[in-house]
Design a protein around this motif. Structure first.
Motif, PDB file in Angstrom:
ATOM      1  N   GLU A 363       9.108  30.037  61.456  1.00 25.65           N
ATOM      2  CA  GLU A 363       9.428  28.686  60.991  1.00 25.65           C
ATOM      3  C   GLU A 363      10.660  28.177  61.724  1.00 25.65           C
ATOM      4  OE1 GLU A 363       9.151  26.435  56.774  1.00 25.65           O
ATOM      5  OE2 GLU A 363      10.382  28.248  56.775  1.00 25.65           O
ATOM      6  N   PRO A 364      10.548  27.048  62.434  1.00 27.74           N
ATOM      7  CA  PRO A 364      11.663  26.594  63.270  1.00 27.74           C
ATOM      8  C   PRO A 364      12.878  26.166  62.467  1.00 27.74           C
ATOM      9  CG  PRO A 364       9.911  24.942  63.214  1.00 27.74           C
ATOM     10  CD  PRO A 364       9.367  26.167  62.542  1.00 27.74           C
ATOM     11  N   ILE A 365      14.051  26.477  63.017  1.00 23.88           N
ATOM     12  CA  ILE A 365      15.324  26.031  62.459  1.00 23.88           C
ATOM     13  C   ILE A 365      15.902  25.025  63.452  1.00 23.88           C
ATOM     14  CG2 ILE A 365      17.648  26.724  61.752  1.00 23.88           C
ATOM     15  CD1 ILE A 365      16.447  29.580  61.313  1.00 23.88           C
ATOM     16  N   THR A 397      14.453  28.711  67.358  1.00 18.90           N
ATOM     17  CA  THR A 397      12.999  28.583  67.332  1.00 18.90           C
ATOM     18  C   THR A 397      12.368  29.668  68.190  1.00 18.90           C
ATOM     19  OG1 THR A 397      12.890  27.107  69.241  1.00 18.90           O
ATOM     20  CG2 THR A 397      13.233  26.069  67.095  1.00 18.90           C
ATOM     21  N   GLY A 398      11.077  29.805  68.069  1.00 20.36           N
ATOM     22  CA  GLY A 398      10.358  30.781  68.878  1.00 20.36           C
ATOM     23  C   GLY A 398       8.955  30.304  69.166  1.00 20.36           C
ATOM     24  N   ALA A 399       8.365  30.901  70.181  1.00 20.47           N
ATOM     25  CA  ALA A 399       7.010  30.549  70.580  1.00 20.47           C
ATOM     26  C   ALA A 399       6.135  31.784  70.623  1.00 20.47           C
ATOM     27  CB  ALA A 399       7.026  29.885  71.963  1.00 20.47           C
ATOM     28  N   THR A 409      17.883  30.880  70.407  1.00 20.82           N
ATOM     29  CA  THR A 409      18.740  29.884  69.756  1.00 20.82           C
ATOM     30  C   THR A 409      19.683  29.273  70.783  1.00 20.82           C
ATOM     31  OG1 THR A 409      18.730  31.193  67.713  1.00 20.82           O
ATOM     32  CG2 THR A 409      20.349  29.423  67.880  1.00 20.82           C
ATOM     33  N   ARG A 410      19.779  27.957  70.742  1.00 18.49           N
ATOM     34  CA  ARG A 410      20.776  27.239  71.519  1.00 18.49           C
ATOM     35  C   ARG A 410      21.437  26.184  70.637  1.00 18.49           C
ATOM     36  NH1 ARG A 410      20.715  30.905  74.259  1.00 18.49           N
ATOM     37  NH2 ARG A 410      20.674  31.080  76.530  1.00 18.49           N
ATOM     38  N   THR A 411      22.695  25.912  70.962  1.00 18.16           N
ATOM     39  CA  THR A 411      23.447  24.871  70.283  1.00 18.16           C
ATOM     40  C   THR A 411      23.921  23.880  71.337  1.00 18.16           C
ATOM     41  OG1 THR A 411      24.168  26.457  68.603  1.00 18.16           O
ATOM     42  CG2 THR A 411      25.394  24.377  68.762  1.00 18.16           C
ATOM     43  N   TYR A 412      23.631  22.604  71.128  1.00 15.87           N
ATOM     44  CA  TYR A 412      23.937  21.563  72.116  1.00 15.87           C
ATOM     45  C   TYR A 412      24.974  20.595  71.558  1.00 15.87           C
ATOM     46  CZ  TYR A 412      19.390  23.271  73.704  1.00 15.87           C
ATOM     47  OH  TYR A 412      18.348  24.080  74.094  1.00 15.87           O
TER      48      TYR A 412
END
Length: 595
Positions: A363-365, A397-399, A409-412
């Protein structure tokens, strides 16, 4: 019905059944971390939707135990209900066993659905009840009658994972399992964990949202594997191929009666952490038991050469998608309306463009601003917010690609962010790079290695309230034992790193009401030099996405730390630039420049 009404109805049933305490865990009948809609009883009763947590009800009280990932989320979701939050590990918060011992009256009854509780936990509850001259009651789901519109169990079709992706056939895997059974002195092995069964048989399904698993049980002997499953979900051709490899089909629930007929002179291998209490109690007392970790756990954690090659392809695809997404969101957040949910959909759109994309692997965050401080936040139409300048967008997120699963995970930084935010972002980047660059001797565990990630935090009297990393399954569970990074001791989590294991590296900073930061790469464990000191090991980073230089403070980093960041960004550019157009390549060059 409201949460209060549901709890009240359960407590009335408890009084009718003379049950003093009733326990509702998160698990299904297979001790799964994530469960299908049919099994989300804890969520139904308490309103808390997180993937981990245990509810405990007395006849006049309701409590919910959650770990640090869910403190903020759980508090918000149970607000206004009778449920009391128990923050695991916090001072003065009892463990569940301590609460049971303190609360259970003399001669009292502890109730639970024995199919949803592990043998280890069920035995613990049994021992606590015995101290009070009481007993456990595990043969009934007391809350089932309350959930009138309970979803049915999944009937989704099963598919076979081709050998080009699995890298090892069923016969070989079963042979390895049987060899492990021999070594333990067992002639029978009971499996209830879905990922172990799917890995063994090279099958996948859709019985749990995001996780391609099949609801099933299995009994492995030296000449056959009895599979308890809804056979209608299998094609005739797949049934035939499985049958040729010694797999015999049975109805899903028949295992509970069949284990009662295990031969008395036999020896069964079971995993007390993963086998459910009710099934274990049906094994005849005269059958000898060997309690040990399922051998499949370590087998599937150590990826074979085919799996590793495929996973690297999946990581490359996802890294390309993330770079396209990063460019898009940073250039467009202030030009069009982008929300958390629309951003999440856009990232999956970029993933689909890479080919072989099946679906998200969990489940995407996708969280903006203060939502980022909620470690396992899930955006919904009620919470979805518009992206704006001046804060962080966090995407965990994951695929699921045909070539394997990813978790990134990345933070922009969107627009200009404060120096404090940049300091925290730089701290997280330094932590991530410090762990990824480790060289260590064989035998080191996640408890050993986690210090490298924590030291930059602890030096500043800071910490993050979750593990630093976990193993990753191959189109199975995204959180895969037996390895990971965690500074605190937990029984069963001291497995040395083996070459071929894939583990995440994901430190973070979370300020409630302000923002969250997390940076997560996947690491492949590799063998290094072997000499008179032993076998040296190292990690190969297989995720290639820039760490946002708009949020980095180079002056806060040592020269060694800047060198690590520059080397990583150089590798990102080298790996991804051949797959991007001219404009994207120029953009990537700017975001991977040396600092």
């Amino acid at each position: 019905m409201t949460v209060s009404e549901r709890i009240g109805a359960l407590q009335r049933i408890m009084k009718q059944k003379n049950v003093d305490i009733y326990i509702v865990p998160t698990a299904d009948f297979h001790q799964s971390e994530y469960v299908g809609e049919h099994f989300k009883m804890r969520k139904f009763l308490t309103g808390f939707s997180g993937s981990a947590g245990t509810a405990v009800f007395t006849q006049d009280d309701a409590c919910l135990w959650v770990d640090g990932r869910y403190f903020i989320q759980a508090a918000r979701q149970i607000e206004g209900t009778p449920v009391r939050l128990m923050k695991m590990g916090e001072p003065h918060v009892p463990t569940i066993p301590q609460f049971l011992e303190d609360t259970l009256p003399e001669g009292g009854v502890i109730g639970f659905d024995g199919r949803c509780v592990s043998l280890g936990d069920g035995t613990c509850y049994e021992e606590i009840a015995a101290k009070k001259n009481g007993r456990v009651s595990y043969g009934e789901d007391l809350a089932d009658s309350i959930w009138e519109d309970r979803p049915a169990r999944s009937k989704e079709p099963v598919w076979e994972l081709d050998l080009a992706y699995a890298g090892e056939d069923r016969k070989s895997k079963l042979a390895r399992i049987r060899e492990a059974m021999k070594e333990s002195g067992a002639d029978c092995h009971i499996l209830t964990t879905l990922d172990d069964i799917c890995w063994t048989l090279n099958i996948r399904g859709n019985d749990i949202e995001f996780f391609p698993l099949v609801l099933s049980y299995a009994v492995i002997t030296m000449d056959r594997m009895d599979l308890y499953v809804n056979g209608a979900k299998f094609s005739d051709a797949l049934k035939e191929r499985l049958g040729a490899d010694g797999v015999v089909f049975h109805p899903y629930n028949d295992i509970y009666e069949d284990v009662k007929r295990l031969p008395g002179d036999g020896t069964v291998l079971i995993d007390p952490v993963r086998l459910n209490y009710a099934l274990c109690r049906n094994i005849p007392e005269e059958v000898r038991r060997v309690e040990a970790r399922n051998p499949e756990i370590l087998f599937k954690a150590v990826k074979n050469e085919t799996e590793i090659a495929n996973i690297k392809k999946a990581q490359l695809k996802d890294s390309i998608a993330h770079v396209k997404f990063m460019k898009w969101v940073k250039e467009n957040y202030d030009k069009e309306e982008i929300t958390e949910m629309s951003a999440s959909a856009k990232l999956d759109e970029f993933r689909a463009q890479q080919g072989g994309f099946i679906r998200p692997s969990f489940e995407p965050i996708v969280s903006y601003g203060e939502h980022g401080a909620i470690v396992h936040y899930t955006s919904s139409p009620e919470t979805d917010v518009k992206l704006e300048g001046g804060s962080f967008l966090l995407t965990d997120t994951g695929a699921g690609f045909c070539e394997g699963s990813t978790d990134i995970t990345r933070t922009y930084a969107l627009g200009r962010v404060s120096d404090k935010m940049k300091e925290h972002f730089t701290l997280v980047a330094v932590s991530n790079l410090s762990l990824a660059s480790a060289k260590f001797l064989y035998g080191a565990t996640g408890m050993t290695m986690d210090m490298l990630a924590r030291k930059p935090f602890w030096d500043r009297d800071m910490n993050f309230n979750h593990g630093t990393g976990h193993g990753v399954g191959y189109l199975l569970n995204i959180h895969e034992p037996p390895t990971g990074f965690r500074w605190q001791y937990r029984a069963g989590e001291t497995q040395p790193f083996e070459a071929g294991m894939i583990v995440t590296d994901e430190p973070g900073v979370y300020l409630e009401g302000e923002y969250g930061i997390r940076l997560e790469n996947e690491l492949l464990t590799c063998k290094g030099v072997q000499n008179e000191y032993g076998q040296f090991m190292y990690y190969e980073t297989i995720t290639y996405i820039p760490m946002d230089l708009d949020a980095i403070l180079p002056e806060m980093m040592t020269q060694e730390e800047r060198d690590l960041l520059n080397a990583y960004h150089s590798a990102v550019y080298e790996k991804l630039s051949p797959h991007l157009d001219e404009e994207e390549t120029e953009w990537l060059r700017r975001y991977t420049r040396a600092v």
